[in-house]
Design a protein around this motif. Structure first.
Motif, short mmCIF file in Angstrom:
data_model
loop_
_atom_site.label_atom_id
_atom_site.label_comp_id
_atom_site.label_asym_id
_atom_site.label_seq_id
_atom_site.Cartn_x
_atom_site.Cartn_y
_atom_site.Cartn_z
N ILE A 20 0.85 -1.19 0.00
CA ILE A 20 0.00 0.00 0.00
C ILE A 20 0.89 1.24 0.00
O ILE A 20 1.97 1.24 0.57
CB ILE A 20 -0.95 0.00 1.22
N SER A 21 0.46 2.28 -0.69
CA SER A 21 1.13 3.58 -0.61
C SER A 21 0.21 4.51 0.16
O SER A 21 -1.00 4.53 -0.06
CB SER A 21 1.48 4.13 -1.99
N ILE A 22 0.81 5.26 1.08
CA ILE A 22 0.04 6.11 1.98
C ILE A 22 0.57 7.53 1.88
O ILE A 22 1.78 7.76 1.97
CB ILE A 22 0.20 5.63 3.44
N ASN A 23 -0.34 8.48 1.67
CA ASN A 23 0.04 9.90 1.68
C ASN A 23 -0.05 10.41 3.11
O ASN A 23 -1.10 10.27 3.76
CB ASN A 23 -0.89 10.72 0.79
N VAL A 24 1.05 10.99 3.60
CA VAL A 24 1.09 11.53 4.95
C VAL A 24 1.67 12.94 4.90
O VAL A 24 2.38 13.30 3.97
CB VAL A 24 1.94 10.66 5.91
N ARG A 25 1.35 13.72 5.90
CA ARG A 25 1.89 15.08 6.01
C ARG A 25 3.02 15.04 7.03
O ARG A 25 2.80 14.70 8.19
CB ARG A 25 0.80 16.04 6.43
N ILE A 26 4.25 15.34 6.58
CA ILE A 26 5.43 15.31 7.44
C ILE A 26 6.11 16.67 7.37
O ILE A 26 6.49 17.11 6.28
CB ILE A 26 6.41 14.20 7.01
N ASN A 27 6.24 17.33 8.51
CA ASN A 27 6.88 18.65 8.58
C ASN A 27 6.31 19.62 7.56
O ASN A 27 7.03 20.34 6.88
CB ASN A 27 8.40 18.52 8.40
#
Length: 93
Positions: A20-27
């Motif tokens: 699975i590919s997951i979009n996350v918000r990092i910094n």
């Protein structure tokens, strides 16, 4: 979840393993991380990732899973084998 040896889940889970590919918000930036999901149900799934996901964090996934919507909230996470993180994801409405 097992309580006294009895399964106490609201939604039955389907044993499965896939990428699975997951979009996350990092910094403040959107990034895509890759992991392996398993044990999917109407309520959510668990996922192994190379980095920790924060409890309460909302993530978006791209895969064509047989679930909707394509967003989930991280409910818990644990370090496994000093290398991977396993997170419980609840599908977001």
């Amino acid at each position: 979840m097992l309580v006294n040896g009895i399964e106490r889940r609201k939604c039955p889970r389907e044993e499965c393993v896939d990428c699975i590919s997951i979009n996350v918000r990092i910094n403040g930036h959107d990034e895509t991380i890759y992991g392996v999901f398993m044990n999917i149900s109407e309520g959510g799934f668990s996922v192994f990732t190379p980095m920790t996901l924060m409890e309460g964090q909302i993530v978006e996934f791209k895969e064509n899973l047989a679930v909707s919507p394509k967003k989930a909230v991280v409910k818990w996470n644990h370090l496994y084998f000093k290398k991977f993180y396993k997170s419980g994801m609840m599908l977001a409405v």
